[in-house]
Design a protein around this motif. Structure first.
Motif, PDB file in Angstrom:
ATOM      1  N   SER A  27      47.192  29.666  16.573  1.00  7.09           N
ATOM      2  CA  SER A  27      48.524  29.396  16.053  1.00  7.09           C
ATOM      3  C   SER A  27      48.401  28.556  14.792  1.00  7.09           C
ATOM      4  O   SER A  27      47.495  27.726  14.672  1.00  7.09           O
TER       5      SER A  27
ATOM      6  N   ALA B 240      51.852  23.933  16.102  1.00  6.90           N
ATOM      7  CA  ALA B 240      52.122  23.723  17.524  1.00  6.90           C
ATOM      8  C   ALA B 240      52.764  22.359  17.699  1.00  6.90           C
ATOM      9  O   ALA B 240      52.257  21.359  17.175  1.00  6.90           O
TER      10      ALA B 240
ATOM     11  N   VAL C  71      41.237  27.084  21.558  1.00  4.64           N
ATOM     12  CA  VAL C  71      42.484  27.025  20.792  1.00  4.64           C
ATOM     13  C   VAL C  71      42.122  26.911  19.318  1.00  4.64           C
ATOM     14  O   VAL C  71      41.447  25.965  18.900  1.00  4.64           O
TER      15      VAL C  71
ATOM     16  N   LEU D 122      43.421  26.466  15.516  1.00  7.05           N
ATOM     17  CA  LEU D 122      44.584  25.915  14.826  1.00  7.05           C
ATOM     18  C   LEU D 122      44.280  25.708  13.354  1.00  7.05           C
ATOM     19  O   LEU D 122      43.129  25.449  12.974  1.00  7.05           O
ATOM     20  N   ASP D 123      45.323  25.790  12.543  1.00  5.18           N
ATOM     21  CA  ASP D 123      45.145  25.535  11.121  1.00  5.18           C
ATOM     22  C   ASP D 123      44.961  24.035  10.901  1.00  5.18           C
ATOM     23  O   ASP D 123      45.645  23.213  11.507  1.00  5.18           O
TER      24      ASP D 123
ATOM     25  N   ALA E  27      48.796  20.327  14.483  1.00  3.57           N
ATOM     26  CA  ALA E  27      48.968  21.240  15.602  1.00  3.57           C
ATOM     27  C   ALA E  27      48.160  20.855  16.828  1.00  3.57           C
ATOM     28  O   ALA E  27      48.457  21.312  17.935  1.00  3.57           O
ATOM     29  N   ALA E  28      47.136  20.026  16.692  1.00  4.06           N
ATOM     30  CA  ALA E  28      46.307  19.673  17.847  1.00  4.06           C
ATOM     31  C   ALA E  28      46.983  18.663  18.771  1.00  4.06           C
ATOM     32  O   ALA E  28      46.575  18.506  19.921  1.00  4.06           O
TER      33      ALA E  28
ATOM     34  N   VAL F 113      38.998  22.984  20.823  1.00  2.59           N
ATOM     35  CA  VAL F 113      39.935  23.168  19.708  1.00  2.59           C
ATOM     36  C   VAL F 113      39.126  23.407  18.441  1.00  2.59           C
ATOM     37  O   VAL F 113      38.150  22.693  18.170  1.00  2.59           O
TER      38      VAL F 113
ATOM     39  N   HIS G 182      39.213  24.307  14.099  1.00  3.46           N
ATOM     40  CA  HIS G 182      39.932  24.288  12.828  1.00  3.46           C
ATOM     41  C   HIS G 182      39.069  24.964  11.762  1.00  3.46           C
ATOM     42  O   HIS G 182      37.841  25.023  11.895  1.00  3.46           O
TER      43      HIS G 182
ATOM     44  N   LYS H 128      48.875  34.275  15.189  1.00  4.46           N
ATOM     45  CA  LYS H 128      49.539  33.767  16.388  1.00  4.46           C
ATOM     46  C   LYS H 128      49.177  34.696  17.540  1.00  4.46           C
ATOM     47  O   LYS H 128      49.677  35.826  17.628  1.00  4.46           O
TER      48      LYS H 128
ATOM     49  N   ASN I  88      54.903  30.932  16.165  1.00  3.36           N
ATOM     50  CA  ASN I  88      53.995  29.819  16.374  1.00  3.36           C
ATOM     51  C   ASN I  88      54.219  29.229  17.765  1.00  3.36           C
ATOM     52  O   ASN I  88      55.205  29.524  18.443  1.00  3.36           O
TER      53      ASN I  88
END
Length: 247
Positions: A128, A131, A153, A155-156, A161-162, A174, A176, A189, A204
Motif C-alpha cells: 500500500s 496506511a 508489508v 509500504l512507500d 504508513a508503517a 515491513v 520500504h 495496493k 490504500n
C-alpha cells in the motif's frame, strides 16, 4: 470433520497438480484407517520433496480428529475441495468503496480485505502507498500471526504508513524502497493470501479508502495469476535486487 484435517485437505487440493491429487484420492479411497500401508505405497510410488511430510501431517490429524472415518470419506472431501478450487480458478469479484448502485453486484472493500486476510494459511503479502487507522485490519493481521501466517508489508517510504502496524512490531516484516534504489513510488495496493487469492485495486489501507472514497478493486481467485503476482513482489524484496529494504 473439524480442526486441522479440513485445512490439510484444502492445502493438498490447492498445491498438488491434478495427476498427483488423483493418486492421493485413489489411495485414500482404499485406506481403511490412518495407518493403512496403502498410504505408504503412495509415497513409494511417487517420491517427491515434502510428500512424506505432508502424509505424516495428514495421518496425524486423521488419527487425532476423526479416526472413525474411512479413507473414502477423506477422498470424497479431497475431491470436493479440488473441484471447488477448479470452479473458483479464474473467478473474480468486483469490489468497491463508497456509494453502491444497483447497476452491478459488488462487495465492499473493508469486508473483502478482512476475508482475504482470514483466508491465508501460510503467507500474506500486503502492499500500500498509505496506511492509517485500520485498527480492525491490524487486529486481523495479529490473529493471522497467531495461526502461523508469515506477513510481509510493503509500504512507500515517503509516508508514515508503517505507524498502524507498530502493535505487531517484530511479528511482521515491513519493507520500504531502499535508499538510492532505482525504484520510484511504491504505489501498488495489494493483499495476497498465500498464492490463491488477491485483492488489488485503487484503495490504500486507510479508513476513508476502505469505506468512503470512491474506489474500485478486483478480487482474484486464480492461483496461476496470484502466484505470478506474489512471485514478482517476492523478487522485489529479495536482497539481491537492492530495491526494497526492511525497516
Amino acid at each position: 470433520m473439524r480442526g486441522r484435517l479440513p485445512a490439510l485437505l484444502s492445502e493438498l487440493a490447492e498445491r498438488l497438480p491434478a495427476e498427483r491429487l488423483a493418486a492421493w484420492a485413489a489411495a485414500l479411497r482404499t485406506a481403511e484407517h490412518p495407518r493403512d500401508v496403502v498410504l505408504d505405497r503412495l509415497v513409494e510410488a511417487a517420491p517427491a520433496a515434502g510428500l512424506a511430510v505432508e502424509l505424516r501431517r495428514l495421518r496425524r490429524a486423521w488419527q487425532e480428529e476423526a479416526p472413525e472415518l474411512p479413507g473414502a470419506a477423506l477422498a470424497l472431501a479431497l475431491d470436493t475441495v479440488a473441484r471447488t478450487e477448479m470452479l473458483n480458478a479464474g473467478r473474480s469479484d468486483l469490489v468497491v468503496s463508497g456509494p453502491t448502485s444497483p447497476a452491478i453486484p459488488v462487495r465492499l472493500t473493508r469486508g473483502i480485505a478482512i476475508d482475504v486476510i482470514r483466508s491465508a494459511r501460510q503467507t500474506l503479502l500486503i502492499a500500500s502507498f498509505a496506511a492509517y487507522g485500520i485498527t480492525d485490519l491490524v487486529r486481523e493481521l495479529g490473529q493471522a500471526v497467531q495461526r502461523g501466517v508469515l506477513i510481509d508489508v510493503l509500504l512507500d517510504g515517503s509516508t508514515a504508513a508503517a505507524r498502524p502496524f507498530a502493535p505487531l512490531k517484530d511479528q511482521i516484516r515491513v519493507w520500504h524502497p531502499a535508499e538510492g534504489s532505482s525504484i520510484g513510488r511504491l504505489h501498488a495496493k495489494i493483499i495476497a493470501a498465500d498464492r490463491h487469492t488477491a485483492l488489488l485495486g485503487s484503495a490504500n489501507l486507510t479508513n476513508r479508502a476502505l469505506d468512503e472514497n470512491v474506489e474500485v478493486s478486483v478480487m482474484l481467485r486464480d492461483p496461476h495469476l496470484v502466484g505470478r503476482l506474489v512471485d514478482h513482489f517476492r523478487w522485489l524484496v529479495n536482497g539481491s535486487t537492492g530495491l526494497l529494504s526492511p525497516g
